[in-house]
Design an enzyme around this catalytic site. Structure first.
Site, PDB file in Angstrom:
ATOM      1  N   LYS C  76       0.862  -1.182   0.000  1.00 18.37           N
ATOM      2  CA  LYS C  76       0.000   0.000   0.000  1.00 18.37           C
ATOM      3  C   LYS C  76       0.901   1.236   0.000  1.00 18.37           C
ATOM      4  CE  LYS C  76      -3.903   1.894   2.716  1.00 18.37           C
ATOM      5  NZ  LYS C  76      -4.729   1.698   3.930  1.00 18.37           N
ATOM      6  N   SER C 151      -9.674   1.710   3.072  1.00 16.33           N
ATOM      7  CA  SER C 151      -8.802   2.500   2.237  1.00 16.33           C
ATOM      8  C   SER C 151      -7.764   1.681   1.453  1.00 16.33           C
ATOM      9  CB  SER C 151      -8.050   3.502   3.122  1.00 16.33           C
ATOM     10  OG  SER C 151      -7.199   2.826   4.036  1.00 16.33           O
ATOM     11  N   SER C 175      -9.922  -0.819   7.124  1.00 16.33           N
ATOM     12  CA  SER C 175      -9.318  -0.604   5.804  1.00 16.33           C
ATOM     13  C   SER C 175      -8.599  -1.799   5.186  1.00 16.33           C
ATOM     14  CB  SER C 175      -8.332   0.573   5.874  1.00 16.33           C
ATOM     15  OG  SER C 175      -9.040   1.789   5.921  1.00 16.33           O
TER      16      SER C 175
END
Lengths: 95, 484, 486
Positions: C76, C151, C175
């Protein structure tokens, strides 16, 4: 707790976020509804409940007093927007 | 109207750790800009703080030295505001649960009396960087080397009533932290900085007046001057039916005045909240006891001992215990020469004068404590007289010899105490000075005492300063009086 | 190759079926061809990936390969990667090339993994749909009209689309788990403090935690074993040994006590999601587990408490983005205030500004007690709910999200978006570990089963999830998008 335009402008100033009037008006509405949702907390009786800052009941570990970091100025300043003579530059600060 | 001054001090002490409070970067003073600002100090995205054990130990030692309560748990909070020298946009500090609780610092006033000043608390926090205002194309330069240096902020109660008391308090804090070895106390380099809260009130009134906070008061002298100015300003204001505004003022040492730090912004709102990157600091009793057991003798104890055991005056005891370096030097001189009073006189007299002239600190003295002690020992055992001793001191200072005895030998300064030798010199002087002898004889007896000085001077000169002055005096008197 | 799990790929590499170089090349090709549509990566590190793969192949040839050597993954874009752009999905960091590696990145590199690049995300991890990225929304490979969740939406979509077998995400309020559910993959949020946060760009420091996202629980176990552990650079990372999380995977579930929180099956739960979750629970019963209903009475206070605590921490954490030392700086600032206000106004997106403003407001003088202190008290009550429940049962199960993935652009209102996280947010407040495991579909869109355990029971959660995956094949389903016609 109702939120007013001035509250949003004040928070924006404290947070150093430039907001134009149009933005501010929109945020008054958004933030007002978020706070309305948050206000649900007030309904709960928390008398005598200790605040919880960390999910685990652990304590601070201490680091030995040793210099472990050397000079990496050149590397760190590669991502800086404005430097001169090793200094970070900002608009003139008057005291 | 009679006014009373009320003063409280916030003293920021840079702790003498090797590395920073939350990172492994060096705290050394004077490095090239930003070469000692590591990723954590710069607040790069993703970095995290880890607390320095030495900073904690130093804070606790200070707390123990002022007999403060050391809470089991202390907590770091974030103080949020934007400034270029504050890389993260918050200062990690301790707002609600400081590491050191309430304590007391005893100050000594010039007349030798003491007064307790209460300390409200002391907390750990990180120092900010520095903004350099030299002109970089109309910009300000930011150096973050200092960012993250550990600070102990010591907050007093409003217990001081004069500029002198405030200066004495600052000196007391200075001597405690230097004794403990937790700070170099170097005010010129900013190792100790002070904010002063000043208010005035009509004498006898209980309620405090409105206070002004004076920032940037960074020497003992400035503290007195800034307070003196500020007190006068406030009294003038009040006597003209004005009001004192609660505000932050800056001391300008060049103009010797304080002025308002006018900001067009509203009052700050620091939005303190517990720092989620740091956990509660929990100190167990064994750790605290260990630190307590290893505390050095503190200035107040040392001062008391100098008075009671060594018989020094309150004033001498206070001067000689003011810094650890001074006290250590004095004690070594005393141990070597064996006479505390002589040692005190020499350290505060000849040595202090020479250091002052050359602007040197006692640790940089060219004459070591051992050298001075050996010199004094030769005065005490009458090997040399006081005049010669000053000559030897100067020679040691100039590096003309390693030991007092060597210099005494080399320069032939050993005191002449042989009566025959002194008498011979006196006879010669009398023979060479018929006019002065005649004047002496004709003078009224009560004026002769002064006139003898001329002959003493001549004899001492003839002996190149080595004759024992008491003997010279006594023998001269006998011989001259014989003419009368 | 791209259908295999990490464990399967490791066996293939061991058997010499293909090299890490070939595998990496193959996946980079897929990214090149498919990600234009999907937008799951912000930065692809082609050259670096191949160089790392070559090094891994040499390690393997020298007989020194570990369980993860040569296995590709994606990070990420919230993890700082030395000399690689790290944006956190924000314009603020569009030009930020990190000078250092996050601890997790270092640990995964030491384990021999091959990073293919940095995945898309909601800006500074604030969002539940990946629509708050400066780099544009990510599409859900199962249905390109749907969001992948957020997210960590880029990480979830990339794994689901077979662009990479695993990715690392972060979870502050769901997330990892919610995008894993939306994209039909397996995701684990470890106990707070299990994985170092050093070098992970902070959103809400007391809630953030990194974790693995992969096809299977077994793969998550492999990754967690490499990621977890004490870090001297993170005070909140616990000094506690790291077990080999794969060791307990095969423990039978007979006797397992499962609790179903009553509050997780109430109003607002999509019926198809409920059906899938209840069917999954029947599978556990067939494996010998017992099921009972429990209560987490403060569940409905979790979202309000979170939206005080997380924005408060965020407002402070994001103050360092001031246009001075890194990141976006406005053109020609006239003074300091202008530098700050314009740089931040231009650098941050809408949702980030909203949360900064909320956090600033609730921390400000006169509001602190009513909001922040209150929320922290409620946080204790919420944690206590879980501690009480785990006195009775071993794990809790329920849906990871009340609905399957929603349509791109469907949730315009911030508050209704926040309410999506009703089942995941309390877990972060309590600091306990949680997983989402594929458990069926609602139409074309996957459904995730959430499994929760008490602090530091990751091994047990992985075991429970693995046993479920031995008995079901939801995790083996692949979206049509992943099938290349070429």
């Amino acid at each position: 707790m109702a939120l007013e335009h001035a509250d949003v402008q004040r928070a924006a100033h404290l947070a150093r976020l430039g907001l134009n009037d149009e933005d501010a008006t929109r945020y008054v509405d958004d933030l007002g509804r978020i706070l309305e949702m948050v206000d649900m907390l007030q309904a709960l009786d928390t008398e005598g409940v200790a605040p919880l800052a960390h999910p685990l009941d652990v304590t601070q570990r201490l680091r030995a007093d040793e210099v472990t970091e050397g000079d990496q100025r050149e590397r760190f300043q590669r991502c800086a927007p404005a430097v001169e003579n090793g200094l970070y530059l900002v608009p003139r600060v008057v005291e | 109207m009679q006014w009373e001054t009320v003063i409280g001090l916030e003293v920021h002490v840079q702790l003498a750790t090797r590395s920073k409070i939350f990172s492994g970067a060096s705290t050394a003073f004077g490095a090239e800009p930003n070469t000692q600002a590591c990723a954590v100090d710069l607040g790069l995205p993703g970095v995290l703080p880890v607390l320095n054990e030495a900073a904690v130990a130093m804070a606790v030692k200070f707390g123990l030295a002022i007999h403060a309560e050391i809470p089991e748990v202390s907590v770091f909070d974030r103080k949020n505001y934007f400034y270029p020298d504050l890389p993260k946009g918050y200062q990690t500090s301790q707002m609600y649960q400081p590491i050191v609780g309430a304590g007391v610092v005893e100050i000594t006033l010039e007349d030798g009396t003491t007064k307790p000043i209460r300390v409200h608390h002391a907390h750990l926090e990180e120092d900010a960087g520095k903004s350099l205002h030299e002109d970089y194309h109309g910009m300000t330069g930011v150096d973050l080397n200092r960012a993250g240096t550990p600070l102990l902020e010591i907050v007093s109660e409003p217990d001081m009533r004069s500029a002198k008391e405030a200066a004495a308090y600052l000196k007391a804090i200075h001597s405690i932290v230097t004794y403990l070895g937790i700070s170099d106390g170097n005010m010129a380099e900013g190792s100790m900085r002070c904010d002063v809260n000043v208010s005035v009130r009509p004498k006898g009134q209980k309620a405090f007046g409105t206070r002004a906070e004076i920032k940037n008061v960074n020497s003992f002298r400035f503290v007195e001057r800034a307070i003196a100015y500020e007190v006068e300003r406030q009294i003038e204001l009040l006597e003209d039916d004005g009001v004192v505004i609660q505000e932050t003022r800056l001391f300008d040492p060049d103009r010797d005045e304080t002025r308002s730090m006018r900001t067009k912004e509203e009052a700050n709102d620091y939005r303190y909240f517990p720092c989620p990157d740091l956990l509660p600091v929990v100190l167990d009793q064994a750790y605290i006891d260990h630190l307590r057991d290893n505390l050095p003798e503190l200035p107040a104890d040392k001062r008391a001992r100098f008075e009671s055991e060594l018989g020094l005056s309150a004033y001498d005891a206070s001067v000689l215990s003011a810094t650890r370096e001074m006290a250590d030097y004095f004690e070594e001189v005393k141990d070597v020469c064996g006479d505390a009073k002589q040692a005190a006189n020499w350290v505060q007299g000849e040595l202090a004068g020479a250091l002052n002239r050359e602007g040197l600190a006692i640790v940089d003295s060219p004459v070591s404590a051992r050298q001075l002690g050996e010199l004094i020992a030769r005065v005490i055992d009458d090997t040399i007289n006081g005049k010669a001793a000053k000559q030897v001191f100067q020679a040691l200072w100039n590096g003309q010899g390693a030991k007092a005895d060597d210099i005494i030998d080399a320069q032939g300064l050993k005191q002449v105490t042989d009566t025959g030798a002194i008498e011979a010199m006196i006879d010669q002087v009398i023979a060479d000075s018929p006019a002065q002898v005649a004047q002496y004889r004709d003078a009224e007896p009560e004026k002769r005492g002064k006139m003898i000085g001329y002959f003493v001077g001549q004899v001492m000169k003839a002996s190149r300063g080595t004759a024992n002055p008491q003997q010279v005096n006594q023998l001269l008197k006998q011989k001259l009086d014989a003419f009368c | 190759m791209h259908d295999k799990t990490l464990a399967e790929l490791a066996r293939s590499l061991d058997a010499g079926e293909f090299s890490s170089h070939e595998l990496t090349q193959h996946l980079l090709g897929r990214i090149d061809r498919l990600d234009g549509e999907l937008n799951s990566f912000i930065t692809v590190t082609f050259d670096q990936a191949l160089a790392t793969a070559d090094a891994a192949d040499k390690t393997r040839a020298a007989g020194k390969a570990g369980p993860l050597t040569g296995l590709p993954l994606a990070l990420k874009d919230i993890f700082c990667t030395r000399d690689v752009r790290t944006t956190a999905g924000s314009r603020m960091l569009d030009n930020f090339v990190s000078p250092y590696d996050a601890t997790v990145v270092e640990k995964l590199a030491t384990a021999g993994t091959v990073s293919l690049g940095k995945t898309n995300m909601d800006e500074f991890a604030m969002g539940s749909s990946n629509e708050n990225s400066h780099y544009g929304p990510v599409k859900n490979p199962w249905d390109l009209a749907a969001v992948p969740g957020g997210s960590s939406g880029g990480s979830a979509a990339a794994v689901a689309a077979g662009l990479v077998p695993a990715a690392i995400g972060t979870d502050t309020g769901g997330s990892i788990r919610q995008p894993a559910a939306f994209c039909g993959i397996t995701g684990l949020k470890p106990t707070y403090g299990r994985v170092s946060r050093y070098g992970m760009i902070a959103y809400a420091s007391s809630l953030d935690q990194a974790g693995p996202m992969a096809r299977t629980a077994e793969d998550c176990a492999l990754l967690l074993s490499a990621m977890a552990g004490h870090d001297l650079r993170d005070s909140t990372c616990v000094a506690r040994g790291v077990p080999d999380y794969t060791e307990e995977l095969d423990t039978p579930l007979a006797g397992l006590k499962i609790g179903l929180p009553r509050e997780y099956f109430g109003d607002g739960l999509d019926p198809q999601v409920e059906t899938a979750v209840r069917d999954a629970i029947k599978v556990f019963e067939s494996l010998g587990a017992s099921v009972r209903e429990v209560s987490l009475p403060h569940t409905h206070y979790a979202i309000p408490a979170y939206y005080v605590i997380a924005p408060a921490e965020a407002s402070s954490n994001l103050s360092r983005f001031d246009g001075v030392r890194f990141g976006h700086r406005c053109d020609a600032p006239v003074d300091l205030i202008d530098l700050y206000k314009r740089s931040r106004a231009e650098g941050f997106g809408d949702e980030v500004k909203r949360r900064i403003l909320i956090g600033t407001h609730t921390l400000s003088e006169g509001f602190f007690d009513a909001y922040y202190k209150k929320a922290q008290q409620v946080r204790r009550l919420i944690r206590q709910d879980f501690l009480d429940a785990f006195e009775e049962v071993d794990v809790l199960m329920g849906p990871a999200s009340p609905t399957p993935a929603f349509d791109l652009g469907a949730n315009k209102d911030p508050v209704s978006m926040y309410l999506q996280d009703i089942y995941t947010i309390a877990v972060n407040l309590a600091g306990i570990p949680g997983m989402s495991v594929p458990a069926g579909f609602a139409g074309r869109r996957p459904v995730g089963l959430q499994i929760l355990g008490s602090h530091f029971t990751e091994a047990r959660l992985l075991n429970v999830a693995h046993q479920f995956q031995q008995a079901t094949d939801w995790h083996r389903q692949r979206p049509a998008f992943a099938e290349e016609n070429a």
